[in-house]
Motif scaffolding. Structure first.
Motif, PDB file in Angstrom:
ATOM      1  N   ARG A  86      44.030  48.688  40.419  1.00 26.83           N
ATOM      2  CA  ARG A  86      45.355  47.997  40.939  1.00 26.83           C
ATOM      3  C   ARG A  86      45.800  48.929  42.328  1.00 26.83           C
ATOM      4  O   ARG A  86      46.145  48.133  43.327  1.00 26.83           O
ATOM      5  N   LYS A 104      38.938  40.876  35.909  1.00 29.50           N
ATOM      6  CA  LYS A 104      39.675  39.791  35.221  1.00 29.50           C
ATOM      7  C   LYS A 104      40.783  40.589  34.465  1.00 29.50           C
ATOM      8  O   LYS A 104      42.036  39.829  34.554  1.00 29.50           O
ATOM      9  N   ILE A 107      43.401  40.976  37.426  1.00 28.69           N
ATOM     10  CA  ILE A 107      44.089  39.590  37.995  1.00 28.69           C
ATOM     11  C   ILE A 107      45.033  39.320  36.994  1.00 28.69           C
ATOM     12  O   ILE A 107      46.086  38.717  37.103  1.00 28.69           O
ATOM     13  N   GLY A 111      47.859  40.265  38.563  1.00 28.25           N
ATOM     14  CA  GLY A 111      47.884  38.960  39.535  1.00 28.25           C
ATOM     15  C   GLY A 111      48.983  38.660  40.334  1.00 28.25           C
ATOM     16  O   GLY A 111      48.829  38.422  41.652  1.00 28.25           O
ATOM     17  N   PHE A 127      38.438  35.768  43.569  1.00 22.35           N
ATOM     18  CA  PHE A 127      38.075  36.391  41.966  1.00 22.35           C
ATOM     19  C   PHE A 127      37.263  35.663  41.280  1.00 22.35           C
ATOM     20  O   PHE A 127      37.199  35.466  40.127  1.00 22.35           O
ATOM     21  N   ILE A 207      43.806  33.248  33.515  1.00 21.62           N
ATOM     22  CA  ILE A 207      43.649  32.705  34.820  1.00 21.62           C
ATOM     23  C   ILE A 207      43.364  31.449  35.011  1.00 21.62           C
ATOM     24  O   ILE A 207      43.655  30.708  35.843  1.00 21.62           O
ATOM     25  N   HIS A 330      45.931  30.943  46.168  1.00 19.21           N
ATOM     26  CA  HIS A 330      45.449  31.969  45.133  1.00 19.21           C
ATOM     27  C   HIS A 330      45.175  31.252  43.711  1.00 19.21           C
ATOM     28  O   HIS A 330      44.336  31.316  43.390  1.00 19.21           O
TER      29      HIS A 330
END
Ligand code: HSE
Length: 437
Positions: A86, A104, A107, A111, A127, A207, A330
């Motif tokens: 991070r 993953k 994010i 994220g 990503f 995600i 994004h």
């Protein structure tokens, strides 16, 4: 034009694969990207890289020094985990660098913060490799299906878990033995409980759901159940009933909110996705215009994951000169257009179920159980009672139910387990038909 300079953080399984694919396919890649892409600096814990083409790289152990290199355009983060990934990614963004990551966990958990920082700085965080390894599912959902109102997505998104369930079914192998092999092959997470308890799949599902429905990332709201309690008996019984057990991540838009759940699931054997075996992944996405679409491929491993990382590098390279306002957002939807549609608690989710229980072999037992289910309005679709083994006084009873609210099923299971004639716990595995509705 000069090549784009990349700083690579991590030269392990995926980092090494990325270096090799970039070196091996450099000519094709630069024809696609419009200029060369070269890794000028790398940070790694190791000092020897026997199978990695490190030509032209300055390698150190200081990842922050790579992130601070002024002439690097793109940072590729392949360290994994939450920290220091991070800090490194936020610092790269602060330094005005674009980021490509396969992380993953990062994010899914951070994220929202990372994308807000990137938006502010006008940089890209890509990503693709974070979900389903080499399958371009982010690209498909974010761009290929952008005409659609996505209705649901369901995926086998953990290769290690799928490998374990496939080997148990096909070869009768032991859980621990298959897990050890997945670790050896480099598929499993550093902490393999992330694979078997569904945490890795929850990261990926978080995600997928955000991109499918345009909602913020909400990892903490995913219902997560692992595969550790699945027995050979359940695998065999599911087969007899015409189903396969898969560890599925499923997200669905309903009138009341979004379902977000990872759990073992019975799927009809005739579905293509039920036949995705070994370390392979597959994601089934239902859009209102296109109908069901299926994406299949290697969900883990050195070069399949590198394939997604390098594709992101090509995308970022092509976008270097574009106006940040005209880039693909994004999370697929414009950042000021994300929806606050709620994520449903598991009690409010409706699924059909497989129930297996051990009961006394005497009159009236079945009637007691079906009465409890009937009282909750739960209808039975199929029923199977196995003969007692070697004169035993108890038998296995297996039921498939129609769709029922999770809360009602929880109550029924509690009452069935309280019967004197029922031994131990009831095994409940949810069932999804994954038809086109
Ligand atoms: N441990 C992961 C899996 C690696 O088995 O799918 C890819 O994310």
């Amino acid at each position: 034009m000069n090549p784009v300079k990349v700083g690579l953080l991590g030269l392990g399984t995926v980092g090494g694969g990325t270096a090799n694919v970039l070196a091996r396919n450099q000519e094709e890649i630069s024809r696609r990207a419009g200029r060369g892409i070269c890794i000028s600096h790398a940070a790694a814990r190791e000092t020897e890289f026997p199978d990695v083409d490190t030509t032209g790289m300055v390698i150190s152990t200081d990842a922050f020094a790579v992130v601070d290199q002024p002439d690097i355009d793109i940072i590729v983060e392949l360290i994994g985990g939450y920290d220091p990934a991070r800090e490194l990614v936020l610092r790269a963004i602060e330094n005005g660098k674009h980021v490509v990551t396969a992380n993953k966990a990062l994010i899914a958990k951070h994220g929202n913060e990372i994308f807000a920082a990137a938006q502010e700085k006008g940089v890209i965080v890509a990503f693709e490799a974070a979900v389903a390894g080499g399958i371009p599912i982010i690209k498909a959902l974010r761009e290929g299906l952008s005409a659609n109102r996505i209705e649901w997505a369901a995926g086998i998104i953990n290769g290690t878990g799928n490998f374990i369930l496939s080997e148990m079914r096909d070869k009768g192998r032991d859980f621990a033995d298959v897990l050890a092999e997945a670790q050896q092959l480099g598929y499993a997470e550093a902490d393999p409980t992330f694979d078997v308890e569904g945490i890795d799949a929850a990261h990926k599902l978080t995600i997928i759901a955000s991109i499918a429905f345009g909602i913020p990332l909400q990892l903490e709201k995913v219902y997560t159940e692992g595969i550790g309690h699945i027995t050979q008996e359940d695998v065999g019984l599911a087969e007899q009933l015409g189903y396969r057990i898969k560890h599925l991540g499923l997200t669905r838009r309903t009138d009341k909110g979004i379902e977000l759940r990872v759990h073992p699931t019975l799927i009809p054997s005739r579905r293509l996705i039920a036949n995705v075996d070994g370390v392979m992944n597959a994601v089934l996405v239902k859009g209102d215009a296109v109908g069901p679409t299926l994406y299949y491929g290697a969900g883990a491993g050195r070069e399949p994951t590198a394939s997604a990382v390098v594709a992101d590098l090509v995308d970022v390279t092509r976008s270097l000169t574009t106006d940040p306002g005209n880039r693909v957002p994004h999370l697929a939807f414009q950042s000021d257009a994300l929806s606050d549609i709620p994520v449903l608690p598991m009690e409010a989710v409706e699924t059909a179920c497989y129930l297996r229980m051990q009961v006394d072999d005497r009159p009236g037992v079945m009637a007691d159980i079906t009465r409890i289910l009937g009282d909750q309005g739960i209808s039975i679709e199929a029923l199977l009672q196995r003969e007692p083994v070697d004169g035993a006084s108890d038998v296995s009873v297996i039921m498939l139910t129609h769709r029922v609210l999770e809360g009602q099923m929880n109550e029924s299971i509690k009452r069935i387990e309280a019967l004197d004639t029922v031994t131990g716990k009831v095994t409940r595995i949810r069932l999804e038909t994954l038809d086109s509705d």
